[in-house]
Scaffold this active site. Sequence first.
Site, PDB file in Angstrom:
ATOM      1  N   ASN A  72      -9.479  53.287  50.797  1.00 33.42           N
ATOM      2  CA  ASN A  72     -10.373  53.831  51.813  1.00 33.42           C
ATOM      3  C   ASN A  72     -11.598  52.926  51.793  1.00 33.42           C
ATOM      4  OD1 ASN A  72     -12.140  55.109  53.476  1.00 33.42           O
ATOM      5  ND2 ASN A  72     -11.825  57.158  52.626  1.00 33.42           N
TER       6      ASN A  72
ATOM      7  N   HIS B 288     -14.956  48.654  59.017  1.00 35.85           N
ATOM      8  CA  HIS B 288     -15.386  48.253  60.356  1.00 35.85           C
ATOM      9  C   HIS B 288     -16.179  46.949  60.368  1.00 35.85           C
ATOM     10  CE1 HIS B 288     -14.169  52.365  60.708  1.00 35.85           C
ATOM     11  NE2 HIS B 288     -15.225  52.813  60.065  1.00 35.85           N
TER      12      HIS B 288
ATOM     13  N   ASP C 211      -9.627  39.332  54.048  1.00 37.67           N
ATOM     14  CA  ASP C 211      -9.180  38.073  53.429  1.00 37.67           C
ATOM     15  C   ASP C 211      -8.613  38.314  52.031  1.00 37.67           C
ATOM     16  OD1 ASP C 211      -9.918  36.646  55.665  1.00 37.67           O
ATOM     17  OD2 ASP C 211     -11.689  35.717  54.761  1.00 37.67           O
TER      18      ASP C 211
ATOM     19  N   ILE D 270     -10.356  59.706  55.553  1.00 34.71           N
ATOM     20  CA  ILE D 270     -10.342  61.169  55.457  1.00 34.71           C
ATOM     21  C   ILE D 270     -10.508  61.790  56.850  1.00 34.71           C
ATOM     22  CG2 ILE D 270     -11.630  63.152  54.539  1.00 34.71           C
ATOM     23  CD1 ILE D 270     -12.419  61.211  52.169  1.00 34.71           C
ATOM     24  N   SER D 271     -11.442  61.254  57.611  1.00 32.27           N
ATOM     25  CA  SER D 271     -11.693  61.773  58.964  1.00 32.27           C
ATOM     26  C   SER D 271     -10.807  61.040  59.966  1.00 32.27           C
ATOM     27  CB  SER D 271     -13.171  61.574  59.326  1.00 32.27           C
ATOM     28  OG  SER D 271     -13.474  60.187  59.418  1.00 32.27           O
TER      29      SER D 271
ATOM     30  N   ARG E 177     -14.029  59.669  66.607  1.00 25.54           N
ATOM     31  CA  ARG E 177     -15.454  59.526  66.301  1.00 25.54           C
ATOM     32  C   ARG E 177     -16.055  58.358  67.109  1.00 25.54           C
ATOM     33  NH1 ARG E 177     -16.216  59.632  59.997  1.00 25.54           N
ATOM     34  NH2 ARG E 177     -18.385  59.961  60.663  1.00 25.54           N
TER      35      ARG E 177
ATOM     36  N   ARG F 192     -16.109  52.993  64.963  1.00 20.72           N
ATOM     37  CA  ARG F 192     -15.160  53.323  63.892  1.00 20.72           C
ATOM     38  C   ARG F 192     -13.702  53.121  64.323  1.00 20.72           C
ATOM     39  NH1 ARG F 192     -18.491  55.954  60.071  1.00 20.72           N
ATOM     40  NH2 ARG F 192     -20.218  57.021  61.088  1.00 20.72           N
TER      41      ARG F 192
HETATM   42  C1  DQA Z   1     -14.173  56.983  56.354  1.00 15.81           C
HETATM   43  C2  DQA Z   1     -14.518  56.713  57.827  1.00 15.81           C
HETATM   44  C3  DQA Z   1     -15.520  55.586  57.954  1.00 15.81           C
HETATM   45  O1  DQA Z   1     -15.819  55.334  59.327  1.00 15.81           O
HETATM   46  C4  DQA Z   1     -16.814  55.943  57.249  1.00 15.81           C
HETATM   47  O2  DQA Z   1     -17.718  54.870  57.285  1.00 15.81           O
HETATM   48  C5  DQA Z   1     -16.595  56.430  55.847  1.00 15.81           C
HETATM   49  C6  DQA Z   1     -15.427  57.235  55.529  1.00 15.81           C
HETATM   50  C7  DQA Z   1     -13.227  58.201  56.192  1.00 15.81           C
HETATM   51  O3  DQA Z   1     -12.715  58.356  55.094  1.00 15.81           O
HETATM   52  O4  DQA Z   1     -13.063  58.984  57.119  1.00 15.81           O
HETATM   53  O5  DQA Z   1     -17.451  56.244  54.990  1.00 15.81           O
HETATM   54  O6  DQA Z   1     -13.485  55.846  55.837  1.00 15.81           O
END
Ligand code: DQA
Length: 160
Positions: free
Chosen positions: A83, A89, A96, A111-112, A117, A121
């Site tokens: 993650n 982003h 790389d 997670i989201s 969003r 993102r």
């Molecule tokens: C994230 C989503 C990303 O956009 C954000 O910057 C995070 C968490 C997620 O787990 O949903 O820090 O990776």
Amino acid sequence: MTRPARSLATAPIMVLNGPNLNLLGLRQPDVYGHATLADVEALCTRTAAAHGGTVDFRQSNHEGELVDWIHEARLDHLGVVINPAAYSHTSVALLDALNACDGLPVVEVHISNVHRREAFRHHSYVSQRADGVIAGCGIQGYAFGVERVVALAVERAAAG
Ligand code: DQA
């Protein structure tokens, strides 16, 4: 480049977490939920153990440290669940590093549901290398990620 044989019994799955995920459970619980990163680690550990495997679970707020850990995974691990958080982003460096890991199973987890969003993102550099991408499943996405790395590792070992 061919990779030396790695098995579930001998090589851990690297589970990497990017910036701000140390605050999981405290930070924007409406978006990320109430579970903590320790809960995520326990979930990944249980999921890997069900297959006779282990996890090497890490978190960093620093891009270069994550790059170094991917280099470690390249040599010693069964695969990577990552993650990358906000670095998804922005980070060509993480892309790389992952691109240097020929044949290593890589699953990206969010997670989201990043696609529901802000527009910034919707693009992830890491997705260009990831074998799979999981978003919007809460912390359960990590369990899916571990399962998928195991499946890919078994599949690739069988294919030689
Ligand atoms: C994230 C989503 C990303 O956009 C954000 O910057 C995070 C968490 C997620 O787990 O949903 O820090 O990776």
